[in-house]
Structure formats: C-alpha cells, structure tokens
Write a protein that holds these residues in place. Structure first.
Motif, PDB file in Angstrom:
ATOM      1  N   THR A 190       1.156  -1.475  -0.103  1.00  0.00           N
ATOM      2  CA  THR A 190      -0.078  -0.016  -0.246  1.00  0.00           C
ATOM      3  C   THR A 190       0.885   1.428  -0.348  1.00  0.00           C
ATOM      4  OG1 THR A 190      -2.103  -1.165   0.869  1.00  0.00           O
ATOM      5  CG2 THR A 190      -1.543   1.446   1.574  1.00  0.00           C
ATOM      6  N   HIS A 228      -2.390  -4.970   0.082  1.00  0.00           N
ATOM      7  CA  HIS A 228      -3.483  -4.856  -0.565  1.00  0.00           C
ATOM      8  C   HIS A 228      -3.859  -5.921  -1.662  1.00  0.00           C
ATOM      9  CE1 HIS A 228      -2.664  -1.399  -3.233  1.00  0.00           C
ATOM     10  NE2 HIS A 228      -2.443  -2.168  -4.191  1.00  0.00           N
ATOM     11  N   LYS A 248      -4.380  -7.876  -4.581  1.00  0.00           N
ATOM     12  CA  LYS A 248      -4.927  -6.883  -6.229  1.00  0.00           C
ATOM     13  C   LYS A 248      -4.755  -7.792  -7.611  1.00  0.00           C
ATOM     14  CE  LYS A 248      -3.214  -3.299  -9.210  1.00  0.00           C
ATOM     15  NZ  LYS A 248      -2.145  -2.221  -9.147  1.00  0.00           N
ATOM     16  N   PRO A 284      -8.203  -4.449   0.732  1.00  0.00           N
ATOM     17  CA  PRO A 284      -6.771  -4.346   1.894  1.00  0.00           C
ATOM     18  C   PRO A 284      -6.605  -5.611   2.901  1.00  0.00           C
ATOM     19  CG  PRO A 284      -8.566  -2.206   1.854  1.00  0.00           C
ATOM     20  CD  PRO A 284      -8.710  -4.197   0.230  1.00  0.00           C
ATOM     21  N   THR A 305      -4.442   2.817  -0.603  1.00  0.00           N
ATOM     22  CA  THR A 305      -4.196   2.334  -1.610  1.00  0.00           C
ATOM     23  C   THR A 305      -3.405   2.565  -2.230  1.00  0.00           C
ATOM     24  OG1 THR A 305      -5.972   1.400  -2.733  1.00  0.00           O
ATOM     25  CG2 THR A 305      -5.445   0.070  -1.166  1.00  0.00           C
TER      26      THR A 305
END
Length: 426
Positions: A132, A158, A160, A188, A291
């Motif tokens: 982040t 986080h 992704k 997150p 983020t």
C-alpha cells in the motif's frame, strides 16, 4: 621493387598459413568462440535475474522472499526466450506464502508487432499482493538483487487481482514508452475503509489507463544482435507517468488522476568517486483510496530500541522513517548519495564509504476519507542524514542514519537507525 615483393611474400605466407591450418584447429577455435558467446549470454541473463534453459528462462526473483505479512514466500516463474520464439512470448509465476497460507500467481503473454521499434503487445492476469502506498513506473528497467531489503519489514499489503493490456514501444533510442489499460479488484488485507460521500468501501474496483515515458537524452546506443543496447549509461534520466482512473467503466468505483515524475543525475568527481542525485515527485487527485496514494519509502520497524530495529538498509529508502508513519496525495523526495573512492586496503578488502542525505515533503487533502489507518502527513520538511560503509565482507556493510529537523522525535534514540547493508548484485 624488392620492398613490394617482400610485402607480397609475407601476405602469401599469411594466407597460406591460414589455409593450411588443420581442420581440427579451426573446429577448436570455433568451439571456443561459441562457448565464449554462450558464457556471455548466460552471465547477461543471470545479471538481470534469469537462469536460462533451452526455451525457458527461470525468474530468480520468485525463488525465496520474506515479508511481515506472508512470512517466507517461495515459488517458480519465468519467461520464454528467443529460442522458443522471436515473435511470441509467454511468462508467468506461482508463489506461496507460508504465513498467510495463500497462493499468488500471474500468467501472461506477448506478441511482437514491430521488430525495429521493439513494439510488443502484452496481456496479463495477476492475482498477488502489492504494498500500500507504493508507486512504480512501467518503463523501469528490470533490476535484480539477491533480496529486496525493504521487503523484509513491510506489513501493509492489499490483494490486487488485475487484468491488463499493455503496449511497449521505443519512440526513439532515447525515448521509451509503455501504455497500459487495466481492470483491478482491490482488497486491503488490513482494517481500512474509504469514505466517499458517506458510502464506505473496504473493497473496490478500479479501471485505469497509464502512459509512461522514459527519456535518456545522454545515453548512447548500439545495435547488437538485432537488439538496441545501451552501451553508455548517460545522465540525467527522466521518467514521467500519468494514470487515469475511470468510474463506471467495467463497473469501477472511482474517478482519479495521478502524475509521477523522477529524475536521476549521476556524475563522477574522480576515479571511483560518484555522486548520485535523485528527485521523485507525485501528485494524485480525485476519488483515490490509500492503497494508491504515496508513502516516501520508509524502512524503519516500529520497535522500541535501536537494536530491535536493526535490519537491512534499503537502496533508496528513508531509514529513520517508520513504516505507515506518513502518507500523502502529493509528495516530493530528494536524495543525495556520494560514493567515495574505495579504500584499497588489500586485493580482497576494499570497503567504500557513502555519504547520504534525504529529504521529503508532502500533504494530503481530505484525510478524514481514510478510516482505520492512523497516519501523519509531511507538510514540513522531513530530513535524515548518515553514511554507509559497504563491502566489508561478502557484500555486507553497515548503515547509520539520524533524523532531524521538523520531525525530530522527543525520545532521542528513536531518531537513530543502525542497520547492515547488502550490495552484492549480479
């Protein structure tokens, strides 16, 4: 006349001698040359973190890593090489975190559209973690070290999941570009909510378009094996990147924009004495969650004593700035590093002293949008200075930094960072 005759006889002798070289000797010479080329190619691949095989180059970056969230992270990955195809490539990796007990992976491929300009169209699907507040440039060259120092202490990630299409294109030898469109789902791994007009988001979807340019006006290039190689690494270098987030495109949640800039200048003040200056800046606006905002690359663990905070110094990070201490939607950092000439104590012991000074400024609008993560901003100048003594033994050295100025802490020892360095790269 005699002079000319002697020259002709010498030339005939040389040609005849070459013509009469035994075939075995010629084969031996050819084999040595071929082996030398293979060795050079092998070392070149290892230098950028690949272990080459016949059709597949294994990516050494995925073998073993460690961070505070995943613990040990290990896996396998790589990319096809030119022996597989010069026009197509396939790449990917799969890794496993022993602490979070989760599998992460990526798979992708590319097709070359134009050889002369190095134009490639790539498609990638990635399900992985990202730190982040981190912000990278698409056009950055691949850089490989045995391990990434900051990664050891990072705990704010986080998840992704991203589908992307990208286009690499060399506008000129001095100007590289990469354009990417992506759809991402962000989750997150910590307690965080983004407040947008009273609606709270703890997961969100993003649709983005990114354009990145890298300009190296003073580098020199040559064509080597149908590939343009940088033979003189000239400075300064400039990188500019723009990212736009679109709401309601593929069900995305937010509209935002980001501009990132970096310039690196390096010059020599004598034999093996180098000064490096790095300026990095970023500006983000719109509906943008934490983020995708900025930290200033902190690298100090949140522990009570200096010895408890003893870890590995990063390459360009703030060693006295604590993780998750500051976030910004607009920031700028400046770093000065001066590498003195190594001390020539013996053939195998040549430590090098590096003087370092780093500074950061930042700010944030609408801090109250970010719920669950306490942090400060950098309205005033953050400063730290120190030094490194590198290459003491097996690539290891020591680092010392001191925090001063507007963000000097009331407990005196909390302003110090004492760590070891590792600068052995391939």
């Amino acid at each position: 006349m005699i002079k000319h005759l002697v020259i002709v006889l010498l030339l005939l002798t040389a040609v005849t001698g070459r013509a009469q070289t035994p075939k075995r000797a010629l084969d031996s010479i050819t084999k040595v040359e071929r082996d030398s080329i293979r060795k050079a190619e092998f070392l070149q691949n290892i230098g950028v973190g690949y272990f080459p095989t016949k059709y597949w180059n294994f990516d050494l970056r995925h073998l073993v890593k460690f961070n505070q969230f995943e613990g040990f992270r290990t896996g396998v990955g790589g990319i096809t090489n030119e022996a597989f195809s010069e026009k197509y490539r396939v790449n990917g990796y799969v890794v496993y975190g022993f602490k979070d007990k989760e599998v992460k992976y990526s798979i992708g491929g590319g097709v070359r559209l134009h050889e002369g300009s190095g134009t490639w169209l790539n498609a990638t699907y990635t399900d992985d973690l990202q730190e982040t507040g981190s912000s990278g440039f698409l056009t950055d060259k691949r850089f490989f070290t045995f391990f990434e120092p900051r990664l050891l202490n990072i705990d704010l990630f986080h998840r992704k999941i991203t589908k992307s299409l990208s286009l690499e294109h060399r506008i000129s030898n001095h100007l590289l570009s990469e354009t990417e469109v992506a759809v991402s789902r962000i989750n997150p791994t910590y307690n965080y909510n983004f407040d947008l007009n009273g609606e709270l988001f703890n997961t969100f979807a993003l649709s983005t378009a990114t354009v990145s340019l890298q300009w190296s006006p003073f580098s020199q290039f040559e064509m080597v094996d149908k590939r343009v190689d940088e033979v003189v690494d000239g400075f300064p270098k400039f990188t500019l990147q723009y990212t736009k987030g679109f709401a309601d495109v593929f069900n995305a949640d937010f509209n935002f924009g980001k501009v990132d800039f970096r310039t690196i200048h390096q010059f020599s003040l004598g034999e093996d004495s180098i000064t490096n200056l790095t300026l990095v800046g970023g500006l983000a606006g719109g509906e943008i969650p934490l983020t995708h905002l900025y930290h200033a690359y902190p690298n100090n663990i949140n522990k009570d004593t200096i010895l408890q905070r003893f870890s590995v110094a990063g390459l360009n990070s703030f060693e006295t700035m604590y993780f998750n201490e500051f976030f910004s939607d607009r920031f700028m950092t400046f770093q000065f590093k001066h590498f003195l000439r190594p001390f020539n104590i013996s053939d195998w012991f040549k430590p090098q002293l590096v003087l370092i000074s780093r500074h950061a400024l930042g700010n944030m609008r609408s801090r109250d949008r970010h719920i669950g993560i306490p942090f400060e901003t950098l309205e005033q100048l953050y400063s730290e200075s120190g030094f490194e003594i590198n290459k003491l033994i097996f690539g290891f050295g020591l680092s010392f930094a001191y925090r001063y100025g507007s963000y000097h802490l009331p407990v005196f020892e909390d302003n110090f960072a004492f760590k070891f360095t590792f600068n052995l790269s391939l």
